[in-house]
Design a protein around this motif. Structure first.
Motif, PDB file in Angstrom:
ATOM      1  N   ALA A 105      -4.532  -1.354  20.846  1.00 53.00           N
ATOM      2  CA  ALA A 105      -6.088  -1.224  21.122  1.00 53.00           C
ATOM      3  C   ALA A 105      -6.096  -0.459  22.438  1.00 53.00           C
ATOM      4  O   ALA A 105      -7.351   0.333  22.453  1.00 53.00           O
ATOM      5  N   SER A 106      -5.685  -0.987  23.354  1.00 49.41           N
ATOM      6  CA  SER A 106      -5.782  -0.433  24.780  1.00 49.41           C
ATOM      7  C   SER A 106      -5.409   1.172  24.813  1.00 49.41           C
ATOM      8  O   SER A 106      -6.049   2.075  25.287  1.00 49.41           O
ATOM      9  N   LEU A 107      -4.421   1.577  24.057  1.00 48.36           N
ATOM     10  CA  LEU A 107      -3.921   2.967  23.853  1.00 48.36           C
ATOM     11  C   LEU A 107      -5.076   3.740  23.276  1.00 48.36           C
ATOM     12  O   LEU A 107      -5.359   4.945  23.525  1.00 48.36           O
ATOM     13  N   GLU A 108      -5.717   2.976  22.139  1.00 47.55           N
ATOM     14  CA  GLU A 108      -6.675   3.865  21.432  1.00 47.55           C
ATOM     15  C   GLU A 108      -7.826   4.028  22.058  1.00 47.55           C
ATOM     16  O   GLU A 108      -8.476   5.059  22.081  1.00 47.55           O
ATOM     17  N   ASP A 109      -8.074   3.046  23.042  1.00 44.87           N
ATOM     18  CA  ASP A 109      -9.413   3.106  23.787  1.00 44.87           C
ATOM     19  C   ASP A 109      -9.222   4.025  24.720  1.00 44.87           C
ATOM     20  O   ASP A 109     -10.214   5.083  25.188  1.00 44.87           O
ATOM     21  N   ARG A 110      -8.020   4.133  25.492  1.00 41.49           N
ATOM     22  CA  ARG A 110      -7.593   5.246  26.316  1.00 41.49           C
ATOM     23  C   ARG A 110      -7.718   6.590  25.626  1.00 41.49           C
ATOM     24  O   ARG A 110      -8.385   7.639  26.327  1.00 41.49           O
ATOM     25  N   MET A 111      -7.298   6.825  24.546  1.00 40.81           N
ATOM     26  CA  MET A 111      -7.314   8.292  23.969  1.00 40.81           C
ATOM     27  C   MET A 111      -8.762   8.527  23.768  1.00 40.81           C
ATOM     28  O   MET A 111      -8.994   9.561  23.735  1.00 40.81           O
ATOM     29  N   ILE A 112      -9.702   7.512  23.206  1.00 41.90           N
ATOM     30  CA  ILE A 112     -10.800   7.900  23.027  1.00 41.90           C
ATOM     31  C   ILE A 112     -11.709   8.161  24.087  1.00 41.90           C
ATOM     32  O   ILE A 112     -12.402   9.210  24.045  1.00 41.90           O
ATOM     33  N   ALA A 113     -11.562   7.568  25.014  1.00 40.43           N
ATOM     34  CA  ALA A 113     -12.109   7.874  26.317  1.00 40.43           C
ATOM     35  C   ALA A 113     -11.788   9.107  26.960  1.00 40.43           C
ATOM     36  O   ALA A 113     -12.630   9.867  27.397  1.00 40.43           O
ATOM     37  N   GLU A 114     -10.479   9.610  26.857  1.00 42.21           N
ATOM     38  CA  GLU A 114      -9.885  10.732  27.230  1.00 42.21           C
ATOM     39  C   GLU A 114     -10.445  11.815  26.392  1.00 42.21           C
ATOM     40  O   GLU A 114     -10.956  13.116  27.016  1.00 42.21           O
ATOM     41  N   THR A 115     -10.735  11.581  25.145  1.00 35.19           N
ATOM     42  CA  THR A 115     -11.216  12.715  24.179  1.00 35.19           C
ATOM     43  C   THR A 115     -12.707  13.083  24.426  1.00 35.19           C
ATOM     44  O   THR A 115     -12.915  14.196  24.358  1.00 35.19           O
ATOM     45  N   VAL A 116     -13.529  11.809  24.716  1.00 33.74           N
ATOM     46  CA  VAL A 116     -14.894  11.912  24.866  1.00 33.74           C
ATOM     47  C   VAL A 116     -15.140  12.656  26.296  1.00 33.74           C
ATOM     48  O   VAL A 116     -16.026  13.779  26.477  1.00 33.74           O
ATOM     49  N   CYS A 117     -14.414  12.403  27.235  1.00 31.76           N
ATOM     50  CA  CYS A 117     -14.394  12.903  28.684  1.00 31.76           C
ATOM     51  C   CYS A 117     -13.883  14.532  28.219  1.00 31.76           C
ATOM     52  O   CYS A 117     -14.606  15.471  29.256  1.00 31.76           O
ATOM     53  N   SER A 118     -13.003  14.835  27.798  1.00 30.89           N
ATOM     54  CA  SER A 118     -12.587  16.338  27.813  1.00 30.89           C
ATOM     55  C   SER A 118     -13.653  17.035  26.790  1.00 30.89           C
ATOM     56  O   SER A 118     -13.716  18.077  27.383  1.00 30.89           O
ATOM     57  N   ALA A 119     -14.071  16.295  25.891  1.00 34.24           N
ATOM     58  CA  ALA A 119     -15.379  17.201  25.096  1.00 34.24           C
ATOM     59  C   ALA A 119     -16.551  17.355  26.022  1.00 34.24           C
ATOM     60  O   ALA A 119     -17.080  18.622  25.734  1.00 34.24           O
ATOM     61  N   VAL A 120     -16.863  16.331  26.785  1.00 34.67           N
ATOM     62  CA  VAL A 120     -18.173  16.480  27.689  1.00 34.67           C
ATOM     63  C   VAL A 120     -17.661  17.699  28.830  1.00 34.67           C
ATOM     64  O   VAL A 120     -18.706  18.422  29.227  1.00 34.67           O
ATOM     65  N   SER A 121     -16.389  17.690  29.106  1.00 35.14           N
ATOM     66  CA  SER A 121     -16.220  18.633  30.335  1.00 35.14           C
ATOM     67  C   SER A 121     -15.883  20.131  29.828  1.00 35.14           C
ATOM     68  O   SER A 121     -16.688  20.947  30.116  1.00 35.14           O
TER      69      SER A 121
END
Length: 159
Positions: free
Chosen positions: A5-21
């Motif tokens: 679950a923490s890996l999935e949360d981390r991947m989602i956060a990284e994906t969102v931050c990458s998309a925003v950037s």
């Protein structure tokens, strides 16, 4: 070992931050294409912050950021972002205000450049005519003559 679950949360956060950037850098490119370079640079600086935070490991700071080359690269990206912010602030201060203020000043200068019925352009409110050299002060040998002239003028007017 982190749970799934923490890996999935981390991947989602990284994906969102990458998309925003990525979206922010795209907007910055469009803004630069419109020749608004200071604004484009500022947008680029803002858009680098999320990816820089992900790269530094703020999302998962305690895991293993101390010796991670990606984390140090993230600090470098944050440093570049800070330099871009400071550069735009410095340039903006040297130019004398925000873009809106400069645009209003140019419009005011255009309106005041020529009076409606004038045959020549006027000097405008900010312009001053060239200074005339000051006349020389009277010398001491002519000091008495100057006072006699003044007395004559006063007598003529009955004062």
């Amino acid at each position: 070992m982190p749970d799934r679950a923490s890996l999935e949360d981390r991947m989602i956060a990284e994906t969102v931050c990458s998309a925003v950037s990525a979206a922010g850098l795209g907007i910055a490119a469009i803004t630069a294409y419109r020749r608004r370079f200071l604004t484009a640079t500022r947008i680029a600086a803002y858009s680098l912050v999320p990816i820089g935070l992900v790269m530094t490991g703020v999302v998962e700071w305690l895991a293993d950021t101390a010796f991670s080359p990606v984390a140090w690269a993230g600090f470098a990206v944050l440093g570049v972002s800070w330099v871009l912010f400071m550069t735009t602030r410095t340039v903006e201060r040297r130019r004398g205000g925000t873009r809106k203020e400069r645009k209003e000043a140019r419009a005011a200068a255009q309106r005041d450049a020529v009076a409606p019925a004038a045959s020549e352009p006027s000097l405008g409110a900010g312009s001053r005519p060239a200074a005339r050299p000051a006349s020389r002060p009277a010398t001491t040998s002519r000091g008495e003559d100057d006072f006699s002239d003044i007395e004559a003028i006063l007598k003529k007017h009955g004062i």
